[in-house]
Design an enzyme around this catalytic site. Structure first.
Site, mmCIF file in Angstrom:
data_model
loop_
_atom_site.group_PDB
_atom_site.id
_atom_site.type_symbol
_atom_site.label_atom_id
_atom_site.label_comp_id
_atom_site.label_asym_id
_atom_site.label_seq_id
_atom_site.Cartn_x
_atom_site.Cartn_y
_atom_site.Cartn_z
ATOM 1 N N ARG A 1 0.855 -1.193 0.000
ATOM 2 C CA ARG A 1 0.000 0.000 0.000
ATOM 3 C C ARG A 1 0.889 1.241 0.000
ATOM 4 O O ARG A 1 2.097 1.144 0.162
ATOM 5 C CB ARG A 1 -0.913 -0.023 1.225
ATOM 6 C CG ARG A 1 -0.164 -0.417 2.505
ATOM 7 C CD ARG A 1 -0.644 0.257 3.712
ATOM 8 N NE ARG A 1 -0.463 1.693 3.664
ATOM 9 C CZ ARG A 1 0.698 2.312 3.851
ATOM 10 N NH1 ARG A 1 1.826 1.660 4.061
ATOM 11 N NH2 ARG A 1 0.763 3.628 3.796
ATOM 12 N N GLY A 2 0.233 2.410 -0.142
ATOM 13 C CA GLY A 2 0.996 3.650 -0.281
ATOM 14 C C GLY A 2 1.162 3.916 -1.775
ATOM 15 O O GLY A 2 1.521 2.986 -2.525
ATOM 16 N N ALA A 3 0.887 5.152 -2.203
ATOM 17 C CA ALA A 3 0.793 5.433 -3.637
ATOM 18 C C ALA A 3 2.008 4.956 -4.458
ATOM 19 O O ALA A 3 1.837 4.204 -5.431
ATOM 20 C CB ALA A 3 0.519 6.927 -3.842
ATOM 21 N N ARG B 1 -7.388 -0.392 -6.905
ATOM 22 C CA ARG B 1 -7.691 0.738 -6.012
ATOM 23 C C ARG B 1 -7.821 2.002 -6.885
ATOM 24 O O ARG B 1 -7.016 2.179 -7.808
ATOM 25 C CB ARG B 1 -6.588 0.937 -4.954
ATOM 26 C CG ARG B 1 -6.464 -0.234 -3.982
ATOM 27 C CD ARG B 1 -5.559 0.098 -2.817
ATOM 28 N NE ARG B 1 -6.211 0.969 -1.854
ATOM 29 C CZ ARG B 1 -5.576 1.528 -0.811
ATOM 30 N NH1 ARG B 1 -4.282 1.310 -0.636
ATOM 31 N NH2 ARG B 1 -6.229 2.297 0.026
ATOM 32 N N GLN C 1 -2.366 2.715 9.946
ATOM 33 C CA GLN C 1 -1.050 2.745 9.283
ATOM 34 C C GLN C 1 -0.025 3.528 10.104
ATOM 35 O O GLN C 1 1.165 3.236 10.070
ATOM 36 C CB GLN C 1 -1.178 3.368 7.884
ATOM 37 C CG GLN C 1 -1.875 2.508 6.853
ATOM 38 C CD GLN C 1 -3.366 2.773 6.782
ATOM 39 O OE1 GLN C 1 -3.981 3.166 7.773
ATOM 40 N NE2 GLN C 1 -3.972 2.557 5.633
ATOM 41 N N ASP D 1 -1.780 10.845 -2.425
ATOM 42 C CA ASP D 1 -2.175 9.783 -3.348
ATOM 43 C C ASP D 1 -2.447 10.326 -4.738
ATOM 44 O O ASP D 1 -2.312 9.616 -5.742
ATOM 45 C CB ASP D 1 -3.389 9.031 -2.823
ATOM 46 C CG ASP D 1 -2.948 8.084 -1.728
ATOM 47 O OD1 ASP D 1 -2.765 8.552 -0.591
ATOM 48 O OD2 ASP D 1 -2.712 6.903 -2.034
ATOM 49 N N ASN E 1 -5.247 12.533 0.119
ATOM 50 C CA ASN E 1 -4.369 11.701 0.959
ATOM 51 C C ASN E 1 -5.250 10.992 1.978
ATOM 52 O O ASN E 1 -6.469 11.204 2.016
ATOM 53 C CB ASN E 1 -3.298 12.572 1.628
ATOM 54 C CG ASN E 1 -2.227 11.736 2.313
ATOM 55 O OD1 ASN E 1 -1.677 10.812 1.706
ATOM 56 N ND2 ASN E 1 -1.927 12.001 3.567
HETATM 57 O O1 MRU Z 1 -4.667 3.363 2.072
HETATM 58 P P1 MRU Z 1 -3.170 3.528 2.025
HETATM 59 O O2 MRU Z 1 -2.486 2.989 3.225
HETATM 60 O O3 MRU Z 1 -2.595 3.020 0.727
HETATM 61 O O4 MRU Z 1 -2.969 5.103 2.040
HETATM 62 C C1 MRU Z 1 -1.667 5.619 1.989
HETATM 63 C C2 MRU Z 1 -1.611 7.092 2.094
HETATM 64 O O5 MRU Z 1 -2.608 7.761 2.180
HETATM 65 C C3 MRU Z 1 -0.261 7.718 2.010
HETATM 66 O O6 MRU Z 1 -0.220 8.889 2.785
HETATM 67 C C4 MRU Z 1 0.022 8.094 0.547
HETATM 68 O O7 MRU Z 1 -0.167 6.979 -0.292
HETATM 69 C C5 MRU Z 1 1.369 8.610 0.363
HETATM 70 S S1 MRU Z 1 2.559 7.290 0.475
HETATM 71 C C6 MRU Z 1 4.032 7.949 0.249
#
Ligand code: MRU
Length: 341
Positions: free
Chosen positions: A44-46, A87, A191, A232, A242
């Protein structure tokens, strides 16, 4: 630590759903497993979603059996479609899919499989380089003695590299500055508590964990020098999607005169959207709200809502930190020039 590693015919990832209890690596041998891992937030995470999807597409392509290019591309399309439904919010996913599609279209049929592996590696390497650079640039904004509040998780786990918001914090710490971090737990999936606290402790960076609702208390008492979050998807005018709760933090920061920074690679900027209200927001299973770690915390049958992201209007954002520079208002125009240049 390598959160995402290409093994030649498999993709090795850290299963982030098991942290911090267990550092478990899983090897995915089929692209459908990579899609599933993205959906359930094992990865996970963009930026990490983009990198995992690129390798996942390369993985899926290895098993395509087609004697001509049209057949190959039509089978590849099914794989691309599966990833695009994983997603909706992080634009890095769609950017990776587009790049992989273009590479396949340009290659000779005998060379497509290798070209896709090479492109996935290139996407990964570019992400790593961008994060290292933006972290260094962002660290200039962090002064010795600062307490920085961050939300969600934006470190190596979320990025398959150095990190974005957490990368900036790590770079400032590495420069010898005395930094303290306040990490919000980030309900519903925690997270911040599970991953950010864990990553910072691995790096010996002092961290205090708070619940999301405590942020206003700490800001109003002058205990936060700046807020840094990841993104994101950033629209052309600077509006930023985000993790849910980011908007609340931005409003609180403005009210309390605390600078609010967004740190993200340019791969997270989506110039095709003029403002944040066009960013698709993922709605996840309400069970994530009515339970914590699988344990029910609400009356059975209660109605719950679970938008996974929110949009922070650009007027609340002090600066956007990218690998191509630190940008301030007005974002419209400066972001466009940045990506052209
Ligand atoms: O749902 P997630 O855990 O994928 O969400 C992640 C976030 O919102 C992060 O802040 C974003 O992806 C930036 S990661 C460098």
């Amino acid at each position: 630590m390598k959160p995402i590693e290409w093994l030649g015919n498999r993709l090795k990832i850290i299963d982030q759903t098991q942290l911090p209890g267990k550092l478990a690596f899983v090897e995915l041998g089929d692209y459908t497993e990579v899609v599933a891992a993205i959906k359930v937030l094992k990865v996970r995470g963009a930026p990490a979603i983009g990198v995992a999807a690129a390798y996942g597409i390369a993985l899926g392509a290895q098993n395509i059996k087609a004697d001509n290019k049209a057949k190959f591309l039509s089978q590849l399309d099914k794989i691309l479609l599966a990833f695009s439904a994983a997603r909706p919010t992080a634009v890095n996913l769609f950017r990776a899919i587009d790049r992989m599609k273009k590479v396949a279209a340009a290659a000779d049929v005998t060379a497509i499989k290798q070209a896709l592996i090479d492109e996935a590696k290139a996407i990964h390497a570019e992400e790593e380089a961008a994060q290292e650079r933006l972290s260094r640039l962002g660290a200039e904004l962090i002064k010795d003695g600062f307490t920085v509040l961050t939300h969600c998780n934006t470190g190596s786990l979320a990025t398959a590299g150095y990190g974005t918001a957490l990368g900036v914090i790590k770079a400032a710490h590495k420069q010898g500055k005395k930094i303290e971090v306040i990490a919000t737990e980030t309900r519903p999936l925690l997270q911040g508590a599970r991953l950010t606290a864990w990553e910072l402790m691995q790096d010996n960076i002092p961290v205090t964990l708070i619940t999301d609702s405590m942020a206003g208390y700490f800001m109003s008492r002058g205990k936060v020098n700046c807020v840094i979050v990841g993104a994101d998807r950033i629209a052309a005018n600077g509006d930023t999607a985000n993790k849910i709760g980011t908007y609340t933090l931005a409003v609180l920061a403005k009210e309390n005169d605390v600078p609010f920074y967004v740190a993200a690679p340019t791969s997270t900027i989506d110039l095709s959207l003029s403002s944040g209200d066009q960013i698709p927001i993922e709605e996840r299973n309400p069970e994530e709200v009515t339970t914590i770690g699988g344990v029910s915390v609400a009356p059975k049958g209660v109605v719950a809502a679970n938008p996974a992201f929110d949009v922070t209007p650009h007027k609340y954002i002090t600066a956007i930190i990218t690998e191509k520079g630190v940008f301030r208002k007005p974002y419209l125009g400066s972001l466009k020039n940045l990506l052209r240049g």
